[in-house]
Design a protein around this motif. Structure first.
Motif, short mmCIF file in Angstrom:
data_model
loop_
_atom_site.label_atom_id
_atom_site.label_comp_id
_atom_site.label_asym_id
_atom_site.label_seq_id
_atom_site.Cartn_x
_atom_site.Cartn_y
_atom_site.Cartn_z
N SER A 48 17.45 84.84 33.50
CA SER A 48 17.56 83.38 33.59
C SER A 48 16.58 82.66 32.67
O SER A 48 16.11 81.59 32.98
CB SER A 48 17.31 82.93 35.03
N ASN A 49 16.29 83.28 31.51
CA ASN A 49 15.28 82.65 30.68
C ASN A 49 15.85 81.65 29.67
O ASN A 49 15.14 81.20 28.79
CB ASN A 49 14.44 83.70 29.95
N LYS A 50 17.12 81.30 29.83
CA LYS A 50 17.67 80.23 29.03
C LYS A 50 17.40 78.91 29.74
O LYS A 50 17.31 78.85 30.95
CB LYS A 50 19.17 80.42 28.81
N ASP A 51 17.33 77.86 28.96
CA ASP A 51 17.01 76.56 29.53
C ASP A 51 18.24 75.96 30.19
O ASP A 51 19.24 75.69 29.54
CB ASP A 51 16.49 75.63 28.43
N HIS A 52 18.18 75.77 31.50
CA HIS A 52 19.25 75.10 32.23
C HIS A 52 18.63 73.87 32.88
O HIS A 52 18.04 73.95 33.95
CB HIS A 52 19.85 76.02 33.29
N GLU A 53 18.80 72.73 32.27
CA GLU A 53 18.11 71.52 32.72
C GLU A 53 18.48 71.16 34.15
O GLU A 53 17.67 70.67 34.92
CB GLU A 53 18.46 70.36 31.79
N ASP A 54 19.75 71.41 34.53
CA ASP A 54 20.20 70.98 35.84
C ASP A 54 20.09 72.06 36.90
O ASP A 54 20.57 71.89 38.02
CB ASP A 54 21.66 70.49 35.76
N ASP A 108 -2.44 60.36 33.32
CA ASP A 108 -2.69 60.95 32.02
C ASP A 108 -3.41 62.29 32.14
O ASP A 108 -3.57 63.00 31.14
CB ASP A 108 -3.50 60.00 31.14
N ARG A 109 -3.84 62.66 33.36
CA ARG A 109 -4.45 63.98 33.57
C ARG A 109 -3.62 64.80 34.54
O ARG A 109 -4.12 65.74 35.18
CB ARG A 109 -5.87 63.83 34.11
N THR A 110 -2.33 64.48 34.66
CA THR A 110 -1.43 65.24 35.51
C THR A 110 -0.80 66.36 34.69
O THR A 110 -0.32 66.12 33.57
CB THR A 110 -0.34 64.34 36.10
N TYR A 111 -0.78 67.55 35.24
CA TYR A 111 -0.23 68.71 34.53
C TYR A 111 1.09 69.12 35.14
O TYR A 111 1.30 69.03 36.36
CB TYR A 111 -1.22 69.88 34.59
N ILE A 112 2.00 69.58 34.30
CA ILE A 112 3.27 70.06 34.80
C ILE A 112 3.08 71.41 35.48
O ILE A 112 2.12 72.13 35.21
CB ILE A 112 4.31 70.19 33.66
N SER A 113 3.99 71.75 36.36
CA SER A 113 3.89 73.01 37.09
C SER A 113 4.17 74.19 36.16
O SER A 113 4.85 74.05 35.13
CB SER A 113 4.87 73.03 38.27
N PHE A 114 3.68 75.35 36.53
CA PHE A 114 3.82 76.53 35.68
C PHE A 114 5.28 76.94 35.54
O PHE A 114 5.69 77.40 34.47
CB PHE A 114 3.00 77.69 36.25
N ASP A 115 6.07 76.79 36.60
CA ASP A 115 7.47 77.19 36.49
C ASP A 115 8.22 76.30 35.50
O ASP A 115 9.06 76.79 34.74
CB ASP A 115 8.16 77.20 37.87
N TRP A 116 7.92 75.01 35.50
CA TRP A 116 8.55 74.14 34.51
C TRP A 116 8.06 74.47 33.11
O TRP A 116 8.82 74.42 32.13
CB TRP A 116 8.28 72.68 34.83
N ALA A 117 6.79 74.81 32.99
CA ALA A 117 6.26 75.21 31.68
C ALA A 117 7.00 76.45 31.17
O ALA A 117 7.29 76.56 29.97
CB ALA A 117 4.76 75.49 31.78
N LEU A 118 7.31 77.39 32.08
CA LEU A 118 8.08 78.56 31.67
C LEU A 118 9.48 78.17 31.20
O LEU A 118 10.02 78.76 30.26
CB LEU A 118 8.20 79.55 32.83
N LYS A 119 10.07 77.18 31.86
CA LYS A 119 11.40 76.72 31.48
C LYS A 119 11.41 76.10 30.09
O LYS A 119 12.37 76.26 29.34
CB LYS A 119 11.90 75.68 32.49
N ARG A 120 10.35 75.38 29.75
CA ARG A 120 10.36 74.57 28.54
C ARG A 120 9.25 74.93 27.54
O ARG A 120 9.49 75.57 26.53
CB ARG A 120 10.24 73.10 28.92
N LEU A 121 8.03 74.51 27.86
CA LEU A 121 6.97 74.49 26.86
C LEU A 121 6.51 75.87 26.41
O LEU A 121 6.21 76.09 25.23
CB LEU A 121 5.77 73.70 27.38
N LEU A 122 6.43 76.82 27.34
CA LEU A 122 5.85 78.12 26.99
C LEU A 122 6.79 78.99 26.17
O LEU A 122 6.43 80.09 25.76
CB LEU A 122 5.39 78.85 28.25
N ARG A 123 8.01 78.52 25.94
CA ARG A 123 8.93 79.25 25.07
C ARG A 123 8.71 78.90 23.60
O ARG A 123 9.26 79.55 22.71
CB ARG A 123 10.38 78.93 25.47
N ASP A 124 7.90 77.89 23.38
CA ASP A 124 7.55 77.48 22.03
C ASP A 124 6.41 78.36 21.52
O ASP A 124 5.38 78.51 22.18
CB ASP A 124 7.12 76.00 22.05
N LYS A 125 6.58 78.94 20.36
CA LYS A 125 5.57 79.86 19.81
C LYS A 125 4.20 79.20 19.71
O LYS A 125 3.17 79.87 19.86
CB LYS A 125 6.01 80.38 18.45
#
Length: 303
Positions: free
Chosen positions: A49-55, A4-21
């Motif tokens: 490559s800033n579009k989300d490509h899950e695979d 519950d205190r594990t954080y996702i990596s910054f590169d994955w955050a760029l792929k997903r979460l940080l694109r949210d305003k």
């Protein structure tokens, strides 16, 4: 660290979460800390490559933002070694300069570009972990720096010539594991370890402590993140094998042509690394190094 205190990596955050305003505050904190000035993001723009490509299995991801001053900030995370990476960042910044100006527009509308590169490999030769590059024009006789006129400073809203040109930041975060009270070093620590200690107080990291928690993601998002981590491990293992044996098998789904090309690249990279090690010893003639590695004397002298 508990799940519950594990954080996702910054590169994955760029792929997903940080694109949210709603999560721009994390990205703004990172940029403000690095550039040492308040950065507010106006919007995200299209980049290579800033579009989300899950695979997507590549260890590279980028995001392009425009701040409230109309400046462009390209953030790229590179996980694979790339010998021509210096030229790559030059190309990326130059491409933005030409893409984001309308045809026939005066040159004073050229946008300022910041190229921010987070690399997880040993790029170049240097002991620091953050490097900043900018353009200056220095006299070859008097060694003075060419400056803007009073009129130009008024027109452009900057004081120095370098502020009109792209600026480059390279963050070499691999193996950085020193926690610090310095905000920028706290960010480098997070980029390297994906950990945020309880006493982290750097701008953006305080918000990241809540927004980048793995436990806050849905089961589907967690599964996608775990697949992404698996892909990174597989790719890193392939690269490690290629460096040690000179046999890069290409991408996981690589075709025969890709594997052949990859093996050649792996052998070339291994030869270069071996040549560097022999040069460091200081007592091996260049001719001998050339005979062992197959590199020309000219190539060896450039290392």
């Amino acid at each position: 660290m508990s799940k519950d205190r594990t954080y996702i990596s910054f590169d994955w955050a760029l792929k997903r979460l940080l694109r949210d305003k709603a999560n721009f505050v994390v990205l703004e904190g990172f940029l403000s800390t690095l550039l040492n000035t308040r950065i507010l993001i106006h919007r995200l723009l299209e980049s290579e490559s800033n579009k989300d490509h899950e695979d997507a299995k590549s260890n590279r991801v980028d995001i392009l933002a425009e701040n409230t001053n109309g400046e462009l900030l390209l953030i790229e995370v590179q996980g694979e070694s790339e010998y021509a990476y210096f030229q790559r960042i030059l190309f990326g910044a130059s491409k933005l300069v030409t893409e984001y100006i309308d045809s026939g527009t005066n040159y004073d509308n050229v946008k300022k570009v910041y190229s921010i590169n987070i690399v997880y490999f040993d790029l170049g030769q240097g002991k620091d972990f953050v490097y900043h590059g900018k353009t200056e024009f220095r006299g070859i006789h008097n060694h003075d720096v060419l400056s803007l006129s009073t009129f130009q400073r008024q027109q452009f809203g900057v004081n120095e010539v370098y502020q009109l040109y792209p600026e480059y930041y390279i963050l070499k975060v691999n193996d950085f594991n020193r926690w610090s009270k310095v905000p920028l070093e706290q960010w480098i620590y997070f980029l390297s370890t994906s950990e945020i200690p309880d006493d982290a107080d750097a701008p953006g990291l305080r918000e990241a402590r809540d927004k980048l928690l793995l436990s806050r993601m849905s089961k589907e998002e967690q599964a996608a993140y775990n697949r992404y981590l698996d892909d990174r491990v597989i790719l890193a293992d392939q690269i490690f094998t290629a460096r040690g044996e000179g046999k890069l098998e290409g991408r996981v789904e690589g075709r025969a042509e890709g594997r052949a090309e990859g093996r050649a690249e792996g052998r070339a990279e291994a030869n270069i690394e071996n040549a560097r090690k022999m040069l460091a010893l200081g007592n091996i003639p260049v001719s001998t190094i050339s005979a062992i590695t197959g590199l020309s004397k000219e190539e060896i002298k450039k290392l």
